[in-house]
Design a protein around this motif. Sequence first.
Motif, PDB file in Angstrom:
ATOM      1  N   UNK A  55      14.311  21.854  -6.718  1.00 18.80           N
ATOM      2  CA  UNK A  55      13.208  22.568  -7.356  1.00 18.80           C
ATOM      3  C   UNK A  55      11.882  22.132  -6.726  1.00 18.80           C
ATOM      4  N   UNK A  56      11.121  23.112  -6.259  1.00 24.65           N
ATOM      5  CA  UNK A  56       9.764  22.845  -5.801  1.00 24.65           C
ATOM      6  C   UNK A  56       8.825  23.402  -6.867  1.00 24.65           C
ATOM      7  N   UNK A  57       8.049  22.521  -7.500  1.00 21.51           N
ATOM      8  CA  UNK A  57       7.071  22.951  -8.502  1.00 21.51           C
ATOM      9  C   UNK A  57       5.692  22.680  -7.916  1.00 21.51           C
ATOM     10  N   UNK A  58       4.946  23.729  -7.628  1.00 17.11           N
ATOM     11  CA  UNK A  58       3.640  23.543  -7.004  1.00 17.11           C
ATOM     12  C   UNK A  58       2.833  24.818  -7.068  1.00 17.11           C
ATOM     13  N   UNK A  71       6.503  24.622   1.347  1.00 15.92           N
ATOM     14  CA  UNK A  71       7.264  23.443   0.931  1.00 15.92           C
ATOM     15  C   UNK A  71       8.691  23.839   0.569  1.00 15.92           C
ATOM     16  N   UNK A  72       8.809  24.977  -0.104  1.00 22.73           N
ATOM     17  CA  UNK A  72      10.147  25.463  -0.452  1.00 22.73           C
ATOM     18  C   UNK A  72      10.953  25.728   0.813  1.00 22.73           C
ATOM     19  N   UNK A 106      14.817  26.391  -5.737  1.00 22.61           N
ATOM     20  CA  UNK A 106      14.069  27.132  -6.752  1.00 22.61           C
ATOM     21  C   UNK A 106      12.591  26.845  -6.523  1.00 22.61           C
ATOM     22  N   UNK A 107      11.795  27.894  -6.534  1.00 25.23           N
ATOM     23  CA  UNK A 107      10.354  27.710  -6.366  1.00 25.23           C
ATOM     24  C   UNK A 107       9.651  28.168  -7.637  1.00 25.23           C
ATOM     25  N   UNK A 151      14.685  30.888  -4.233  1.00 29.57           N
ATOM     26  CA  UNK A 151      14.622  31.835  -5.353  1.00 29.57           C
ATOM     27  C   UNK A 151      13.385  31.492  -6.182  1.00 29.57           C
ATOM     28  N   UNK A 152      12.569  32.490  -6.488  1.00 28.59           N
ATOM     29  CA  UNK A 152      11.357  32.230  -7.258  1.00 28.59           C
ATOM     30  C   UNK A 152      11.638  32.370  -8.757  1.00 28.59           C
ATOM     31  N   UNK A 153      11.112  31.432  -9.538  1.00 25.51           N
ATOM     32  CA  UNK A 153      11.325  31.449 -10.990  1.00 25.51           C
ATOM     33  C   UNK A 153       9.958  31.555 -11.669  1.00 25.51           C
ATOM     34  N   UNK A 154       9.859  32.452 -12.655  1.00 29.24           N
ATOM     35  CA  UNK A 154       8.593  32.601 -13.400  1.00 29.24           C
ATOM     36  C   UNK A 154       8.410  31.446 -14.377  1.00 29.24           C
ATOM     37  N   UNK A 155       7.175  31.094 -14.656  1.00 31.24           N
ATOM     38  CA  UNK A 155       6.924  29.943 -15.519  1.00 31.24           C
ATOM     39  C   UNK A 155       5.529  30.040 -16.117  1.00 31.24           C
TER      40      UNK A 155
END
Lengths: 249, 309
Positions: B35-38, B44-45, B58-59, B164-168
């Motif tokens: 998981x890349x959280x940024x 980076x992903x 997961x981005x 894969x992009x995840x909404x947040x």
Amino acid sequence: MKILVPVKRVLDANVAVRVKPDGTGVDLTNLRMSMNPFDEIAVEEAARLKEAGIVQTVTAVSIGPAQATDTLRAALAMGADDAILVKADGPVEPLAVAKILKALVETHQPDLVIMGKQAIDGDSGQVAQMLSALLGWPQATFASKVEMNGSIVRVTREVDGGLETIEMDLPAVISTDLRLNNPRRASLPSVMQAKKKPLEEIDAASLGVALEPTLRIASTLPPPGRKPGSRVESVSELIDKLKNEARVI
Amino acid sequence: MTTLILAEHDNAALLGATARAVLAALEIGAPIHVLVAGHNATGIAQSAAKLEGVEKVLLIDHESLAHGAPEPVSEAVVAVAAAYSHLGAPATTYGKSIMPRVAALLGVMQVSEITKVLSAHSFERPVYAGAAIETVEATADKIVFTVRASAFDAVGEGGSAPVETVEFTPTMRTSRFVGRESAGGGGPDLASAKIVVSGGRALGSAEQFNAIIQPLAEKLGAAIGASRAAVDAGYAPNDWQVGQTGKVVAPDLYIAVGISGAIQHLAGMKNSKVIVAIDKDPDAPIFAVADYGLVADIFEAVPELTKAL
Ligand SMILES: Cc1cc2nc3c(=O)[nH]c(=O)nc-3n(C[C@H](O)[C@H](O)[C@H](O)COP(=O)(O)OP(=O)(O)OC[C@H]3O[C@@H](n4cnc5c(N)ncnc54)[C@H](O)[C@@H]3O)c2cc1C
């Protein structure tokens, strides 16, 4: 304003650790126990905020056996106003500690919790972050500077690569790093005074937190030893060994 | 079973500790996602997607994640946690600030700073500044852990995992980033350097620390470390501290210069492959872990060493 400072009774940092030969843990019998050094820094910071007139009440809390009363008295001697002993025999895991602290925060309503970044026995480094998450309060780990400004606290943090500054709205949780301050040695009069300060005892069970460990410690063993090294007599011998024996340069 | 590793990055680049945490995850034996959280972290992903052994990246890209604030980052991890049996991160100041929050929000303990994976549920970790090694068994349906990066090698970069992009959307109250002061130095990274030269209280001043330690480090292409005493005295910046409460390193060669070898310092370097100690006290505990000990005055021996190399 009110501060809650959790303190833990641990094997003194200057005492050599002895691992029990049967692998069941570290032998603590008859050894000197002290307040976790990072917690001393937390108590010192709270005491200074009180002395500066920013904070009115500093409450120290310890979760542990009856002997943790000594740790609380030490915190009172350093400047805490009152203390709570949450009695629990046997090891209490960081998550249970965080849940107990959350229950105390809900009843005592502090504006700030200041605590050590890790205890030097388990070296887990979890409780402050867990407490912050459970409360939904912002957190500042590894603090080397704390500046209060009304309902905002600005914290400088020791992070990989240097220092980071952040701000938080109170209430919030701070964990201390080594260079936040140099804790005082309590004077004899303050040690005497501390004996008269209020110390409340409560049973961990009364807070409704399960204390049974969830991780199983299968064994505790001494680390593998290094093979004995040798002395070199000169710089040229050192270079020769590093080049031709160890082959690392 | 699937393992999620939280990537360590500074919002500009993926940092090396991630590849080491992925190696630890490989030893768990389950498929690995990262998981890349940024914020604006697509690059980076893409770097994370190259790490060998990673099956998916997961981005989560959101402005609240720009400076790695632990409150939203931990929420982001929890947002995707349902799919994972294991959730881990390197035990850097970033991972240490985030993962215990993840554990608490999931209602489980964290297994901190693992140094060995024995099975998917059993790990080794040091306690008491490394004076003892615990074998910890975790039986919860979610296992949250941090990885002592120095105990694992890095995986290579031959992979090509999909991103894969995840909404947040964050909901928790959070700290606000004000600024960052980097320690500078510009030399090799302490955590991953092949050679580390560390100075202690014996250096006596920041000037002498620089004059004695720096030239040797430069000659060797080494990173610079320090004891707590040297950092406290202002001879060296805080993030050079090696030890129980600083960085843990395990280079091929560690040279301790004027460091007595307190257990808290040894905790950060005693797994180095080759240890050299230079100290004028023949009884200094550092000599007990040194492969090569030189009893000498550092102000003579170190310049001589630098010159002779
Ligand atoms: C909670 C806690 C956490 C800690 N965490 C850490 C940590 O993460 N890292 C860490 O390093 N420490 C840590 N410490 C501190 C640790 O206990 C020691 O105090 C510290 O490591 C000592 O640093 P030093 O070896 O540089 O200084 P000293 O112990 O003072 O040693 C200096 C050495 O230099 C030698 N010397 C002096 N002059 C010369 C000369 N001219 N030539 C040759 N030799 C000379 C002396 O013989 C001596 O051996 C921690 C302590 C506590 C309580």
